[in-house]
Design an enzyme around this catalytic site. Structure first.
Site, short mmCIF file in Angstrom:
data_model
loop_
_atom_site.label_atom_id
_atom_site.label_comp_id
_atom_site.label_asym_id
_atom_site.label_seq_id
_atom_site.Cartn_x
_atom_site.Cartn_y
_atom_site.Cartn_z
CB THR A 100 40.40 33.42 70.77
OG1 THR A 100 39.48 33.22 69.70
CG2 THR A 100 41.49 32.36 70.69
CG PHE A 235 29.78 23.56 56.79
CD1 PHE A 235 30.47 22.88 57.78
CD2 PHE A 235 29.21 22.81 55.76
CE1 PHE A 235 30.59 21.50 57.76
CE2 PHE A 235 29.33 21.43 55.73
CZ PHE A 235 30.02 20.76 56.73
CG LEU A 236 27.99 30.14 57.03
CD1 LEU A 236 27.38 31.02 58.12
CD2 LEU A 236 27.26 30.35 55.70
CB CYS A 285 31.74 34.85 65.25
SG CYS A 285 31.04 35.71 66.67
CD GLN A 287 41.54 34.41 63.04
OE1 GLN A 287 41.71 34.75 61.89
NE2 GLN A 287 42.29 34.84 64.03
P1 NAD Z 1 29.51 41.42 73.55
O1 NAD Z 1 30.92 41.47 74.01
O2 NAD Z 1 28.98 42.48 72.63
O3 NAD Z 1 28.52 41.38 74.83
C1 NAD Z 1 28.70 40.56 75.94
C2 NAD Z 1 28.26 41.35 77.19
O4 NAD Z 1 28.25 40.47 78.32
C3 NAD Z 1 29.20 42.50 77.55
O5 NAD Z 1 28.47 43.72 77.54
C4 NAD Z 1 29.71 42.14 78.98
O6 NAD Z 1 29.86 43.26 79.82
C5 NAD Z 1 28.59 41.24 79.47
N1 NAD Z 1 29.00 40.34 80.56
C6 NAD Z 1 30.07 39.50 80.59
N2 NAD Z 1 30.08 38.82 81.75
C7 NAD Z 1 29.00 39.22 82.48
C8 NAD Z 1 28.46 38.86 83.75
N3 NAD Z 1 29.04 37.91 84.49
N4 NAD Z 1 27.35 39.49 84.17
C9 NAD Z 1 26.75 40.44 83.42
N5 NAD Z 1 27.20 40.82 82.20
C10 NAD Z 1 28.32 40.20 81.73
O7 NAD Z 1 29.33 39.98 72.87
P2 NAD Z 1 28.29 39.57 71.70
O8 NAD Z 1 28.82 40.01 70.36
O9 NAD Z 1 26.92 39.94 72.12
O10 NAD Z 1 28.47 37.99 71.71
C11 NAD Z 1 27.94 37.20 72.77
C12 NAD Z 1 28.02 35.75 72.36
O11 NAD Z 1 27.22 35.52 71.19
C13 NAD Z 1 29.42 35.27 72.01
O12 NAD Z 1 29.55 33.94 72.47
C14 NAD Z 1 29.44 35.30 70.49
O13 NAD Z 1 30.32 34.35 69.94
C15 NAD Z 1 28.01 34.93 70.15
N6 NAD Z 1 27.51 35.43 68.85
C16 NAD Z 1 27.82 36.69 68.41
C17 NAD Z 1 27.31 37.17 67.20
C18 NAD Z 1 27.65 38.55 66.68
O14 NAD Z 1 27.34 38.83 65.54
N7 NAD Z 1 28.25 39.42 67.47
C19 NAD Z 1 26.42 36.37 66.48
C20 NAD Z 1 26.08 35.10 66.96
C21 NAD Z 1 26.63 34.64 68.16
C1 UGA Z 2 28.54 35.48 60.75
C2 UGA Z 2 27.46 34.49 60.30
O1 UGA Z 2 27.01 34.86 59.00
C3 UGA Z 2 26.26 34.47 61.28
O2 UGA Z 2 25.35 33.46 60.89
C4 UGA Z 2 26.78 34.16 62.69
O3 UGA Z 2 25.71 34.18 63.63
C5 UGA Z 2 27.81 35.20 63.08
O4 UGA Z 2 28.91 35.18 62.11
C6 UGA Z 2 28.41 34.92 64.42
O5 UGA Z 2 28.41 33.80 64.89
O6 UGA Z 2 28.94 35.90 64.96
P1 UGA Z 2 28.92 38.12 60.54
O7 UGA Z 2 30.31 37.82 60.97
O8 UGA Z 2 28.16 39.21 61.20
O9 UGA Z 2 27.99 36.79 60.68
O10 UGA Z 2 28.96 38.51 59.00
P2 UGA Z 2 28.98 37.71 57.60
O11 UGA Z 2 28.00 38.35 56.71
O12 UGA Z 2 28.88 36.25 57.79
O13 UGA Z 2 30.43 38.07 57.03
C7 UGA Z 2 31.62 37.59 57.64
C8 UGA Z 2 32.83 37.91 56.76
O14 UGA Z 2 32.83 37.13 55.57
C9 UGA Z 2 32.89 39.37 56.29
O15 UGA Z 2 34.23 39.82 56.36
C10 UGA Z 2 32.42 39.31 54.85
O16 UGA Z 2 32.93 40.35 54.05
C11 UGA Z 2 32.98 37.97 54.42
N1 UGA Z 2 32.26 37.35 53.30
C12 UGA Z 2 30.97 36.97 53.43
C13 UGA Z 2 32.94 37.14 52.09
O17 UGA Z 2 34.15 37.48 51.95
N2 UGA Z 2 32.27 36.55 51.05
C14 UGA Z 2 30.98 36.15 51.16
O18 UGA Z 2 30.44 35.60 50.16
C15 UGA Z 2 30.31 36.37 52.37
#
Ligand code: NAD
Ligand code: UGA
Length: 477
Positions: A100, A235-236, A285, A287
């Site tokens: 954000t 939705f989740l 993610c 929020q």
């Molecule tokens: P992260 O911060 O762990 O990793 C991102 C990486 O990209 C960093 O290591 C950074 O150094 C690198 N980077 C940034 N700009 C760069 C550039 N120009 N060239 C090379 N490297 C560069 O982030 P993340 O948790 O892997 O999330 C990535 C995306 O996936 C986000 O949009 C996030 O919303 C989404 N997402 C995350 C999750 C999760 O559980 N973490 C799940 C689903 C989707």
């Molecule tokens: C979530 C989604 O589940 C993934 O599908 C998505 O890819 C990811 O965000 C993302 O976009 O980053 P994550 O945040 O890793 O995954 O974990 P969740 O298991 O979804 O839990 C999120 C939060 O909700 C936690 O704080 C958990 O304790 C809480 N939660 C979850 C509840 O309070 N109640 C529930 O029934 C489920």
């Protein structure tokens, strides 16, 4: 592009983070004929991915070490040489961070797209031949238009170092959750591919088809795919705010939220998952993505829609403040100088991740009230807690000064010693089986257990002589 489906032999992933690393490791594992290179500007992170000791990978996920161990050096590589990897790739994934915005236009709501734009510009500058560019990051709907505009400008740029580079842009959001990333990647409910170039869509589908059944590979247009990711998270999160709102109502009326969740969850139209009441959702993610949705709805003049989704975040914030408030109220209206054991700091069990953890807001509220917190989490490092709370630990406590202080406790026993209350904020397995009779003997009476995860057995706690609040449980009180 028209013609046959291009064969994918080399993949580059920009961003070796939480998503890029595990996702590419699974692709390399399942597609031995494809060479996968994950690049990042962060040399320390790349070094950690290349660490011979697989227990020191930069991301902790059950099963990840085995997958990386099988493919690293075979067809999976981690490198800081971004340009070379782009130049060699048939397909480039953008998997960079999209937090954000903290200042400027849309601060506090809109996604900060600076890393997406920078990586798209790198692709524009260094790609060779026809390159399929895949948005893996979670992005505002219509970001693909920006990526396309940057790539098209490069196509027409006579000064570019390459010739004949052409591009197709796809959206392929990631749905993995922390703690279950490898299982989610190996057996996804669905893979979503959005695009307007059928050959490019089929090229990416053919990568996933190595292990994902065809009926689980969904094809949509670009904007539906981008929007589906934000919508899935919204939705989740909405389910969690919904059940937490009912939890509060249960507490006022003698109902029990677990029973209500079971009763409604057996309706196949509602389903049983994501109905666990708690201290509110955390994680990197939910929020961020809802606030982005709110921002976009506002941008398109859909103010009622924006307000609807904003209420999901507001309810979540309210739940966290509510829990801090009820702790104070039950402890005779003051926690100044009182020792409170905080059990769990991570945003959910089985991770050391504290991003947006409910514990942060609840602890900050209690510190504001002058409490002395003894925080115990099996996986979270003290330095992380310090960063999250914005203050250093204090060994001596703050007494009746009203300042508030915190320290780390190495065990549950140490945390509860002399405490007026224990607050359970993360559902770690060990907290489900605590010896409450022994712990109660160490606490200052009358002592409380505030169970924000509904993990304790009420009978065991109460027969230990402790007072109990359990989220959503109106049967006790
Ligand atoms: P992260 O911060 O762990 O990793 C991102 C990486 O990209 C960093 O290591 C950074 O150094 C690198 N980077 C940034 N700009 C760069 C550039 N120009 N060239 C090379 N490297 C560069 O982030 P993340 O948790 O892997 O999330 C990535 C995306 O996936 C986000 O949009 C996030 O919303 C989404 N997402 C995350 C999750 C999760 O559980 N973490 C799940 C689903 C989707
Ligand atoms: C979530 C989604 O589940 C993934 O599908 C998505 O890819 C990811 O965000 C993302 O976009 O980053 P994550 O945040 O890793 O995954 O974990 P969740 O298991 O979804 O839990 C999120 C939060 O909700 C936690 O704080 C958990 O304790 C809480 N939660 C979850 C509840 O309070 N109640 C529930 O029934 C489920």
């Amino acid at each position: 592009m028209t013609g046959s489906v291009p064969a994918i032999r080399t993949i580059c992933c920009i961003g070796a983070g939480y998503v890029g690393g595990p996702t590419m490791a699974v692709i390399a594992d399942r597609c031995p004929g494809i060479q996968v290179t994950v690049v990042d500007l962060n040399a320390e992170r790349i070094a950690a991915w290349n660490d011979p000791d697989l227990s020191r990978l930069p991301v902790y996920e059950p099963g990840l070490d085995a997958v990386v161990g099988r493919c690293r050096g075979r067809n999976l590589f981690f490198s800081t040489e971004v340009e070379a990897a782009i130049a060699a790739a048939d397909m480039v994934f953008l998997s960079v961070n999209t937090p954000t915005k903290t200042k400027g236009l849309g601060a506090g709501q809109a996604s900060d797209l600076r890393w997406v734009e920078a990586s798209a510009r790198s692709v524009a500058a260094h790609a060779r031949g026809h390159t399929i560019v895949v948005e893996k990051s979670t992005l505002p709907v219509r970001t693909a238009a920006t990526v396309q505009a940057i790539l098209q400008a490069a196509q027409g740029d006579a000064t570019a170092t390459h010739d004949q580079a052409t591009f197709s842009v796809l959206s392929n959001p990631e749905f993995l959750a922390e703690g279950t990333a490898i299982a989610d990647l190996e057996q996804p409910d669905r893979v979503l591919i959005g695009g307007d170039d059928p050959q490019a869509i089929e090229a990416l589908a053919s990568v996933y088809a190595h292990w994902v059944p065809q009926e689980r590979i969904l094809r949509t247009n670009l904007w539906s795919s981008e929007l589906s990711k934000l919508t899935a998270n919204a939705f989740l999160a909405q389910r969690i705010s919904s059940i937490n709102s009912i939890a509060a109502f249960c507490e006022s009326t003698g109902a029990e939220v677990g029973e209500v969740a079971r009763a409604i969850g057996t309706d196949s139209r509602i389903g049983p998952k994501f109905l666990q009441a708690g201290p509110g959702f955390g994680g990197s993610c939910f929020q961020k993505d809802i606030l982005n949705l709110v921002y976009l709805c506002g941008h398109y003049g859909l103010h009622e829609v924006a307000a609807y989704w904003q209420s999901v975040v507001d309810l979540n914030t309210w739940q966290q403040h509510r829990i801090a408030r009820l702790v104070v109220n039950n402890l005779f209206g003051t926690v100044t100088g009182k020792r409170l054991a905080v059990l769990g700091f991570a945003f959910k069990a089985d991770t050391n991740d504290t991003r947006e953890a409910p514990a942060i807001r609840i602890c900050r509220d209690l510190l504001e009230e002058g409490a002395e917190l003894a925080i115990h989490d099996p996986k979270v490092a003290p330095e992380q807690i310090s960063r999250d709370l914005g203050s250093a630990p204090s060994a001596s406590g703050s007494g009746l000064t009203g300042e508030g202080s915190w320290q780390v406790a190495a065990s549950v026993e140490e945390a509860v010693r002399g405490a007026d209350a224990a607050l359970i904020l993360t559902e770690w397995q060990v907290f489900r089986e605590l010896p409450w009779a022994d712990l109660a003997a160490q606490m200052r009476q009358p002592a409380w257990v505030f169970d924000a995860r509904a993990v304790v057995d009420p009978e065991v706690v109460r027969s230990a002589g402790l007072r109990l609040w359990r989220v959503g449980d109106g049967r006790i009180g």
